[in-house]
Design a protein around this motif. Structure first.
Motif, PDB file in Angstrom:
ATOM      1  N   UNK A 174       0.824  -1.206   0.000  1.00 33.27           N
ATOM      2  CA  UNK A 174       0.000   0.000   0.000  1.00 33.27           C
ATOM      3  C   UNK A 174       0.863   1.263   0.000  1.00 33.27           C
ATOM      4  N   UNK A 175       1.982   1.223   0.698  1.00 34.05           N
ATOM      5  CA  UNK A 175       2.850   2.397   0.778  1.00 34.05           C
ATOM      6  C   UNK A 175       3.312   2.813  -0.607  1.00 34.05           C
ATOM      7  N   UNK A 176       3.673   1.845  -1.430  1.00 37.29           N
ATOM      8  CA  UNK A 176       4.119   2.155  -2.792  1.00 37.29           C
ATOM      9  C   UNK A 176       2.991   2.794  -3.598  1.00 37.29           C
ATOM     10  N   UNK A 177       1.768   2.290  -3.433  1.00 38.37           N
ATOM     11  CA  UNK A 177       0.629   2.857  -4.159  1.00 38.37           C
ATOM     12  C   UNK A 177       0.408   4.318  -3.781  1.00 38.37           C
ATOM     13  N   UNK A 178       0.391   4.612  -2.491  1.00 35.74           N
ATOM     14  CA  UNK A 178       0.141   5.980  -2.046  1.00 35.74           C
ATOM     15  C   UNK A 178       1.300   6.910  -2.403  1.00 35.74           C
ATOM     16  N   UNK A 179       2.523   6.396  -2.346  1.00 37.90           N
ATOM     17  CA  UNK A 179       3.671   7.200  -2.764  1.00 37.90           C
ATOM     18  C   UNK A 179       3.612   7.505  -4.264  1.00 37.90           C
ATOM     19  N   UNK A 180       3.103   6.548  -5.038  1.00 40.38           N
ATOM     20  CA  UNK A 180       2.950   6.773  -6.481  1.00 40.38           C
ATOM     21  C   UNK A 180       1.961   7.892  -6.756  1.00 40.38           C
ATOM     22  N   UNK A 181       0.908   7.957  -5.952  1.00 37.71           N
ATOM     23  CA  UNK A 181      -0.068   9.037  -6.097  1.00 37.71           C
ATOM     24  C   UNK A 181       0.604  10.390  -5.859  1.00 37.71           C
ATOM     25  N   UNK A 182       1.385  10.495  -4.786  1.00 40.90           N
ATOM     26  CA  UNK A 182       2.090  11.744  -4.484  1.00 40.90           C
ATOM     27  C   UNK A 182       3.052  12.111  -5.607  1.00 40.90           C
ATOM     28  N   UNK A 212      -6.380  18.755  -4.442  1.00 41.65           N
ATOM     29  CA  UNK A 212      -6.372  18.866  -2.979  1.00 41.65           C
ATOM     30  C   UNK A 212      -7.480  18.022  -2.358  1.00 41.65           C
ATOM     31  N   UNK A 213      -8.670  18.065  -2.964  1.00 38.97           N
ATOM     32  CA  UNK A 213      -9.790  17.271  -2.459  1.00 38.97           C
ATOM     33  C   UNK A 213      -9.489  15.776  -2.527  1.00 38.97           C
ATOM     34  N   UNK A 214      -8.924  15.344  -3.652  1.00 38.97           N
ATOM     35  CA  UNK A 214      -8.575  13.929  -3.800  1.00 38.97           C
ATOM     36  C   UNK A 214      -7.466  13.552  -2.824  1.00 38.97           C
ATOM     37  N   UNK A 215      -6.520  14.471  -2.615  1.00 35.66           N
ATOM     38  CA  UNK A 215      -5.442  14.206  -1.657  1.00 35.66           C
ATOM     39  C   UNK A 215      -6.003  13.962  -0.259  1.00 35.66           C
ATOM     40  N   UNK A 216      -6.997  14.749   0.135  1.00 32.23           N
ATOM     41  CA  UNK A 216      -7.615  14.566   1.451  1.00 32.23           C
ATOM     42  C   UNK A 216      -8.254  13.176   1.552  1.00 32.23           C
ATOM     43  N   UNK A 217      -8.959  12.776   0.498  1.00 27.81           N
ATOM     44  CA  UNK A 217      -9.616  11.467   0.509  1.00 27.81           C
ATOM     45  C   UNK A 217      -8.576  10.341   0.559  1.00 27.81           C
ATOM     46  N   UNK A 218      -7.536  10.485  -0.278  1.00 31.36           N
ATOM     47  CA  UNK A 218      -6.482   9.468  -0.333  1.00 31.36           C
ATOM     48  C   UNK A 218      -5.755   9.385   1.009  1.00 31.36           C
ATOM     49  N   UNK A 240       1.889  16.135   4.640  1.00 25.47           N
ATOM     50  CA  UNK A 240       1.023  17.267   4.281  1.00 25.47           C
ATOM     51  C   UNK A 240       1.726  18.263   3.363  1.00 25.47           C
ATOM     52  N   UNK A 241       2.985  17.980   3.040  1.00 23.17           N
ATOM     53  CA  UNK A 241       3.759  18.915   2.235  1.00 23.17           C
ATOM     54  C   UNK A 241       3.117  19.142   0.866  1.00 23.17           C
ATOM     55  N   UNK A 242       2.572  18.079   0.274  1.00 28.62           N
ATOM     56  CA  UNK A 242       1.940  18.218  -1.038  1.00 28.62           C
ATOM     57  C   UNK A 242       0.793  19.224  -0.982  1.00 28.62           C
ATOM     58  N   UNK A 243      -0.048  19.110   0.029  1.00 30.69           N
ATOM     59  CA  UNK A 243      -1.166  20.038   0.168  1.00 30.69           C
ATOM     60  C   UNK A 243      -0.675  21.472   0.313  1.00 30.69           C
ATOM     61  N   UNK A 244       0.372  21.676   1.079  1.00 27.37           N
ATOM     62  CA  UNK A 244       0.933  23.015   1.261  1.00 27.37           C
ATOM     63  C   UNK A 244       1.495  23.563  -0.049  1.00 27.37           C
ATOM     64  N   UNK A 245       2.157  22.698  -0.813  1.00 27.98           N
ATOM     65  CA  UNK A 245       2.747  23.140  -2.081  1.00 27.98           C
ATOM     66  C   UNK A 245       1.670  23.479  -3.111  1.00 27.98           C
TER      67      UNK A 245
END
Length: 353
Positions: free
Chosen positions: A249-257, A284-290, A303-308
């Motif tokens: 799962x970690x690889x999947x979520x990292x791929x999203x980022x 941003x909305x999808x990031x919150x859900x993910x 949370x760095x992605x959301x800030x950027x």
């Protein structure tokens, strides 16, 4: 071999006059003759329609449908409504296949009791040809659980696209393509894998994909490119619905980022911070859900992605300043590869399958 049944070959066409004849010729010359060839002209404005009509007059196995431009998903769906074959295969209008492509696929399905057969790809890239494994080995993969996990894995055993495959029609007759312009192919593949009892893969390259065609324009960021963010969420929810537990799962979520940052980098490179505000808001909305779903699987996203995303103007300026040399090198490389691809197109570059 023809006693195995009819194969429906489905070809969506949109402004492919330069390559369409090569594609259609490779199909009408198939060693397996019990086929119907359904060509869907998706509102072409070049000579593609004339070429389709010409082949329909020459070979009564060729059926031509015409529609207003609606994308490849809609074109394939239109063909699925009228197809009568026992098997289905999809070929893009600028690709072509080996003479024994259909025969080999039908034989694989029947000899191995499979629902899906897959053969190797040759991808014609800017500077080289890229081959799938072509050692002639045959591998069987059983069950949707394995196939769905493989779809999400870093080291894929099977592809996540419909090309270079053949399907048993009765098994998948109710599945249709999304009519979005991005990701419809992978979504269709995912739905197919979820119903597949066995996939047989023949490691022999019998399908040639002109990958360099897309590379001529892929540098320009457009709104539909952001659909990939929704695709990640869509795929995740699909796996959740099937109660599939991924191996990593970690690889999947990292791929999203990583995909999100790839889009931010393109915005910065092309200085388009003001053009994609709605797409960034959706990201941003999808990031919150993910992020919430990641927590359920023991993964904490930064949370760095959301800030950027929120400070994209500032982030883009810093990115350009820090990476000015790398950006220059990338642009030079892109110009060189684009020129090489252009030369290949002009020289009618082909791979002898």
């Amino acid at each position: 071999m023809d006693d195995y049944g009819k194969t429906s070959v489905i070809i969506p066409v949109y402004n492919c006059e330069k390559y369409l004849s090569k594609c259609l010729q490779s199909i009408v010359e198939q060693s397996y003759v019990n086929i119907e060839i359904i060509v869907v002209d998706d509102g072409s404005t070049d000579a593609s329609r004339h070429i389709c009509d010409l082949y329909a007059r020459q070979d009564d196995r060729v059926k031509v449908l015409y529609q207003m431009n609606a994308g490849p998903g809609a074109a394939r769906n239109a063909a699925l409504e009228i197809m009568t074959g026992d098997y289905i295969t999809y070929i893009d209008a600028d690709d072509y296949v080996a003479k024994d492509y259909v025969e080999t696929m039908v034989e694989l399905l029947n000899n191995y009791g499979a629902d899906i057969a897959e053969v190797g790809f040759v991808r014609m890239l800017q500077a080289r040809n890229d081959f799938d494994c072509s050692d002639g080995s045959v591998l069987c993969f059983d069950g949707p659980d394995f196939l769905i996990k493989d779809y999400f894995s870093k080291e894929k055993r099977v592809r996540n696209c419909a090309g270079g495959r053949m399907y048993v029609a009765d098994r998948f007759k109710d599945i249709r393509y999304s009519e979005k312009l991005v990701g419809e192919d992978s979504e269709y593949s995912l739905k197919m894998l979820a119903k597949c009892r066995r996939l047989v893969k023949y490691n022999k390259c019998l399908y040639v994909c002109r990958a360099y065609q897309e590379s001529l324009t892929r540098g320009t960021l457009v709104h539909r490119h952001f659909d990939v963010v929704d695709i990640f969420y869509r795929d995740f929810m699909f796996a959740q619905k099937l109660d599939i537990e991924l191996d990593d799962w970690k690889d999947f979520f990292n791929s999203f980022t990583k995909v999100c940052y790839g889009l931010l980098e393109k915005i910065a490179l092309q200085k388009k911070e003001k053009e994609f505000t709605s797409e960034l808001k959706n990201m941003t909305l999808i990031f919150h859900k993910i992020s919430q779903l990641a927590i359920e699987h023991g993964v904490i996203l930064s949370k760095q992605l959301e800030q950027d995303i929120e400070s994209i103007d500032k982030w883009a300026k810093i990115y350009r300043r820090k990476n000015c040399l790398q950006i220059l090198i990338k642009r030079i490389r892109h110009c060189i590869s684009g020129t090489m691809a252009f030369c290949k197109v002009k020289l009618s570059y082909e791979y002898k399958i």
